[in-house]
Design a protein around this motif. Structure first.
Motif, PDB file in Angstrom:
ATOM      1  N   ARG A  17      39.127  44.832  38.696  1.00  0.00           N
ATOM      2  CA  ARG A  17      38.035  43.999  38.588  1.00  0.00           C
ATOM      3  C   ARG A  17      37.423  43.843  37.229  1.00  0.00           C
ATOM      4  O   ARG A  17      37.687  44.876  36.167  1.00  0.00           O
ATOM      5  CB  ARG A  17      36.633  44.334  39.450  1.00  0.00           C
ATOM      6  CG  ARG A  17      36.888  44.387  40.788  1.00  0.00           C
ATOM      7  CD  ARG A  17      35.785  45.057  41.502  1.00  0.00           C
ATOM      8  NE  ARG A  17      35.970  44.957  43.081  1.00  0.00           N
ATOM      9  CZ  ARG A  17      36.422  46.049  43.531  1.00  0.00           C
ATOM     10  NH1 ARG A  17      36.747  46.969  43.013  1.00  0.00           N
ATOM     11  NH2 ARG A  17      36.670  45.756  44.984  1.00  0.00           N
ATOM     12  N   SER A  18      36.787  42.607  36.811  1.00  0.00           N
ATOM     13  CA  SER A  18      36.532  42.352  35.545  1.00  0.00           C
ATOM     14  C   SER A  18      37.488  42.484  34.451  1.00  0.00           C
ATOM     15  O   SER A  18      37.223  42.953  33.431  1.00  0.00           O
ATOM     16  CB  SER A  18      35.306  43.019  35.335  1.00  0.00           C
ATOM     17  OG  SER A  18      34.238  42.882  36.240  1.00  0.00           O
ATOM     18  N   TYR A  19      38.760  42.196  34.728  1.00  0.00           N
ATOM     19  CA  TYR A  19      39.912  42.266  33.739  1.00  0.00           C
ATOM     20  C   TYR A  19      40.894  41.126  34.210  1.00  0.00           C
ATOM     21  O   TYR A  19      41.070  40.720  35.143  1.00  0.00           O
ATOM     22  CB  TYR A  19      40.311  43.554  34.125  1.00  0.00           C
ATOM     23  CG  TYR A  19      41.553  44.085  32.945  1.00  0.00           C
ATOM     24  CD1 TYR A  19      41.118  44.219  31.711  1.00  0.00           C
ATOM     25  CD2 TYR A  19      42.854  43.898  33.621  1.00  0.00           C
ATOM     26  CE1 TYR A  19      42.528  44.581  30.802  1.00  0.00           C
ATOM     27  CE2 TYR A  19      43.969  44.401  32.716  1.00  0.00           C
ATOM     28  CZ  TYR A  19      43.575  44.355  31.142  1.00  0.00           C
ATOM     29  OH  TYR A  19      44.723  44.745  30.208  1.00  0.00           O
ATOM     30  N   ASP A  20      41.628  40.730  33.010  1.00  0.00           N
ATOM     31  CA  ASP A  20      42.728  39.786  33.174  1.00  0.00           C
ATOM     32  C   ASP A  20      43.822  40.361  33.396  1.00  0.00           C
ATOM     33  O   ASP A  20      44.474  41.035  32.461  1.00  0.00           O
ATOM     34  CB  ASP A  20      42.548  38.882  31.923  1.00  0.00           C
ATOM     35  CG  ASP A  20      41.498  37.709  31.671  1.00  0.00           C
ATOM     36  OD1 ASP A  20      40.807  37.783  32.626  1.00  0.00           O
ATOM     37  OD2 ASP A  20      41.170  37.527  30.365  1.00  0.00           O
ATOM     38  N   ASN A  21      44.166  40.549  34.508  1.00  0.00           N
ATOM     39  CA  ASN A  21      45.432  41.459  35.057  1.00  0.00           C
ATOM     40  C   ASN A  21      46.550  40.460  34.695  1.00  0.00           C
ATOM     41  O   ASN A  21      46.638  39.171  35.259  1.00  0.00           O
ATOM     42  CB  ASN A  21      45.337  41.604  36.586  1.00  0.00           C
ATOM     43  CG  ASN A  21      44.336  42.628  36.874  1.00  0.00           C
ATOM     44  OD1 ASN A  21      44.417  43.805  36.698  1.00  0.00           O
ATOM     45  ND2 ASN A  21      43.161  41.969  37.188  1.00  0.00           N
ATOM     46  N   LEU A  41      41.929  37.032  45.081  1.00  0.00           N
ATOM     47  CA  LEU A  41      42.734  37.187  43.660  1.00  0.00           C
ATOM     48  C   LEU A  41      42.813  35.909  43.417  1.00  0.00           C
ATOM     49  O   LEU A  41      43.513  34.958  43.967  1.00  0.00           O
ATOM     50  CB  LEU A  41      44.304  37.947  43.977  1.00  0.00           C
ATOM     51  CG  LEU A  41      44.919  37.892  42.639  1.00  0.00           C
ATOM     52  CD1 LEU A  41      44.211  38.681  41.416  1.00  0.00           C
ATOM     53  CD2 LEU A  41      46.307  38.505  42.898  1.00  0.00           C
ATOM     54  N   GLN A  42      42.465  35.210  42.098  1.00  0.00           N
ATOM     55  CA  GLN A  42      42.710  34.089  41.697  1.00  0.00           C
ATOM     56  C   GLN A  42      43.835  34.384  40.600  1.00  0.00           C
ATOM     57  O   GLN A  42      43.287  34.930  39.691  1.00  0.00           O
ATOM     58  CB  GLN A  42      41.527  33.543  40.967  1.00  0.00           C
ATOM     59  CG  GLN A  42      41.532  32.291  40.362  1.00  0.00           C
ATOM     60  CD  GLN A  42      40.111  31.513  39.894  1.00  0.00           C
ATOM     61  OE1 GLN A  42      39.384  32.424  39.571  1.00  0.00           O
ATOM     62  NE2 GLN A  42      39.928  30.379  39.771  1.00  0.00           N
ATOM     63  N   ILE A  51      47.217  35.125  34.864  1.00  0.00           N
ATOM     64  CA  ILE A  51      46.419  35.987  34.942  1.00  0.00           C
ATOM     65  C   ILE A  51      45.665  36.013  36.070  1.00  0.00           C
ATOM     66  O   ILE A  51      45.176  35.038  36.766  1.00  0.00           O
ATOM     67  CB  ILE A  51      45.431  35.324  33.613  1.00  0.00           C
ATOM     68  CG1 ILE A  51      46.068  35.204  32.421  1.00  0.00           C
ATOM     69  CG2 ILE A  51      44.318  36.231  33.450  1.00  0.00           C
ATOM     70  CD1 ILE A  51      46.677  36.419  31.765  1.00  0.00           C
ATOM     71  N   ARG A  53      42.280  37.346  38.449  1.00  0.00           N
ATOM     72  CA  ARG A  53      41.020  37.756  38.314  1.00  0.00           C
ATOM     73  C   ARG A  53      40.660  38.014  39.730  1.00  0.00           C
ATOM     74  O   ARG A  53      40.894  37.198  40.571  1.00  0.00           O
ATOM     75  CB  ARG A  53      40.346  36.889  37.439  1.00  0.00           C
ATOM     76  CG  ARG A  53      40.447  36.310  36.203  1.00  0.00           C
ATOM     77  CD  ARG A  53      39.960  37.529  35.207  1.00  0.00           C
ATOM     78  NE  ARG A  53      38.517  37.575  35.258  1.00  0.00           N
ATOM     79  CZ  ARG A  53      38.002  38.264  34.468  1.00  0.00           C
ATOM     80  NH1 ARG A  53      38.557  39.164  33.610  1.00  0.00           N
ATOM     81  NH2 ARG A  53      36.744  38.445  34.406  1.00  0.00           N
ATOM     82  N   THR A  55      37.981  37.828  42.506  1.00  0.00           N
ATOM     83  CA  THR A  55      36.958  37.105  42.468  1.00  0.00           C
ATOM     84  C   THR A  55      36.148  37.515  43.806  1.00  0.00           C
ATOM     85  O   THR A  55      34.758  37.205  44.082  1.00  0.00           O
ATOM     86  CB  THR A  55      37.048  35.742  42.933  1.00  0.00           C
ATOM     87  OG1 THR A  55      38.080  35.743  44.123  1.00  0.00           O
ATOM     88  CG2 THR A  55      37.880  34.988  41.650  1.00  0.00           C
TER      89      THR A  55
END
Length: 169
Positions: A17-21, A41-42, A51, A53, A55
């Protein structure tokens, strides 16, 4: 099409979470690879990768991979992959290069000018942290002093307090 193989680490299938995977996929035998996120997951294309994120508050998300041939426009779903969702690990505080809880020589302490918060080398995530404020407490037999400040740079008062530190405090 060339023969290929795949290796995976199922216990390491995690997104934060709160990370650009960063998510990559290859649809062998297709001209185009398409990834789609599911369950909160976006996915956003960024060059040759995506990327991801998170949500929502889901405990897991999915990535669907499909291949598409441009000449006929047909696509084929090739698989759905599940990933656990976790919060980012807690970072460690460093007094200069001195890790929290580590032993330091008086020379190490005198060389300190700044505080850092980061992950150790065992966590390969690309995350930047900022020190907003700090409190420095020195305690030991008959000693208890505190200094505080904002930002990562130690104040003159804090440096003076550190210079007075005796072994065991």
């Amino acid at each position: 099409m060339q023969p290929s193989g795949t290796v995976s680490l199922p216990q390491m299938n995690v997104m934060y979470r709160s990370y650009d995977n960063i998510v990559q996929g290859v649809a062998s035998g297709y001209e185009e690879t398409i990834l789609q996120g599911g369950n909160g997951l976006q996915l956003t294309r960024s060059g040759n990768q995506y990327i991801g994120r998170i949500t929502g508050t889901s405990r897991d998300v999915t990535v669907t991979i499909s291949g598409r041939n441009k000449n006929n426009g047909k696509s084929q779903q090739l698989g759905v992959f599940k990933f656990r969702v976790s919060n980012l690990p807690k970072p460690m505080a460093f007094l200069g290069t001195i890790e929290n809880g580590a032993k330091a020589t008086p020379a190490d302490i005198k060389a300190v000018r700044q505080l850092f918060v980061r992950y150790g080398s065992e966590i390969p995530l690309n995350v930047t942290f900022a020190v907003k404020s700090w409190d420095l407490t020195v305690s030991g037999p008959g000693v208890y002093k505190t200094e505080g400040g904002n930002g990562a740079v130690l104040s003159t008062q804090a440096k003076n307090l550190l210079n007075q530190v005796k072994p065991g405090t």
